[in-house]
Design an enzyme around this catalytic site. Structure first.
Site, PDB file in Angstrom:
ATOM      1  N   SER A 141       0.875  -1.186   0.000  1.00  0.00           N
ATOM      2  CA  SER A 141       0.000   0.000   0.000  1.00  0.00           C
ATOM      3  C   SER A 141       0.906   1.229   0.000  1.00  0.00           C
ATOM      4  O   SER A 141       2.085   1.139   0.364  1.00  0.00           O
ATOM      5  CB  SER A 141      -0.843  -0.003   1.282  1.00  0.00           C
ATOM      6  OG  SER A 141      -1.510   1.218   1.479  1.00  0.00           O
ATOM      7  N   TYR A 154      -1.551  -0.938  10.581  1.00  0.00           N
ATOM      8  CA  TYR A 154      -1.659  -1.106   9.117  1.00  0.00           C
ATOM      9  C   TYR A 154      -0.379  -0.606   8.442  1.00  0.00           C
ATOM     10  O   TYR A 154       0.183  -1.262   7.561  1.00  0.00           O
ATOM     11  CB  TYR A 154      -2.892  -0.343   8.611  1.00  0.00           C
ATOM     12  CG  TYR A 154      -3.219  -0.595   7.162  1.00  0.00           C
ATOM     13  CD1 TYR A 154      -3.777  -1.801   6.749  1.00  0.00           C
ATOM     14  CD2 TYR A 154      -2.966   0.374   6.192  1.00  0.00           C
ATOM     15  CE1 TYR A 154      -4.083  -2.031   5.415  1.00  0.00           C
ATOM     16  CE2 TYR A 154      -3.269   0.150   4.855  1.00  0.00           C
ATOM     17  CZ  TYR A 154      -3.822  -1.052   4.470  1.00  0.00           C
ATOM     18  OH  TYR A 154      -4.119  -1.289   3.148  1.00  0.00           O
TER      19      TYR A 154
END
Ligand SMILES: NC(=O)c1ccc[n+]([C@@H]2O[C@H](COP(=O)([O-])OP(=O)(O)OC[C@H]3O[C@@H](n4cnc5c(N)ncnc54)[C@H](O)[C@@H]3O)[C@@H](O)[C@H]2O)c1
Length: 204
Positions: A141, A154
């Protein structure tokens, strides 16, 4: 659509989700045979009910080593080998600053996003080598490249995905196995709506 993936066998995790489902549909339309993996068989059936192509659905939890080993053997047994693995399953966890972040949620995020990718790579290697090489793609990401104050777990997990990707690429390039990570910016899926809502924005 061209058949540029004709005969290629791909294993794709997180297949019932936004990015996974779109990827399965695209590669199947280009001729790939796909083992589409997610947690829940009913979600997979619903996701691929109206999608054409050689797609086998398979329920598995990517955090379980025996399940990941079995999913690779299932793909290889059913389709005759594996040419590529897309380790895409992931969860966002909580949207909280690190001083308030629950430890159990941190551990869940690391289990799915890091251990899941670790196991997906670990159990793909022998199958890819048996074909003389292949490709591993891991979903990291932009959160693996920079920090976001309300997504500490995350962020950490996606940085770790890049580390696993680099390690595997260095170790197995000589065996014809290409390993890459993709770092998507926000994509309109359930996950992004959950993150936007957790950050106080209006989900789109
Ligand atoms: N949507 C975005 O903006 C965005 C941006 C960058 C990266 N990503 C990454 O893309 C990947 C796919 O996300 P998405 O946006 O499609 O989200 P999504 O929530 O729509 O899909 C994720 C899928 O992973 C599955 N999953 C979760 N835990 C699992 C487990 N233990 N075993 C097997 N499957 C499991 C879920 O059931 C779900 O179907 C994730 O790794 C995510 O972190 C998404």
């Amino acid at each position: 659509m061209s058949e540029r993936l004709d005969g290629k066998v791909l294993v794709i995790t997180g297949a019932a989700g936004g990015i996974g489902r779109a990827t399965v549909a695209r590669v199947a339309s280009e001729g790939a045979k796909v083992l589409a993996v997610d947690l829940n068989a009913a979600d997979l059936s619903a996701a691929f009910n109206d999608v054409e192509g050689d797609i086998m659905i398979h329920a598995a939890d990517v955090t379980g080593e025996a399940q990941v080993e079995h999913m690779m053997k299932t793909a290889a047994g059913h389709f005759g080998g594996i040419d590529g693995v897309f380790n895409n399953a992931g969860i966002e966890g909580a949207t909280q600053p690190i001083e308030e972040y629950p430890l159990d949620v941190y551990e869940q995020v690391m289990a799915v996003n890091v251990k899941g990718v670790f196991l997906g790579i670990k159990h793909a290697i022998s199958h890819l080598r048996a074909r003389g090489g292949g490709a591993i793609v891991n979903t990291a990401s932009t959160a693996g490249l920079r920090g976001s104050p309300l997504l500490p777990a995350y962020n950490a997990s996606k940085h770790a995905v890049i580390g696993l990707t680099r390690s595997t690429a260095e170790g197995h390039g000589r065996h014809g196995i290409r390993t890459n990570a993709v770092c998507p910016a926000p994509i309109h899926t359930r996950m992004m709506r959950a993150i936007e809502s957790g950050m106080g924005g209006t989900p789109t």
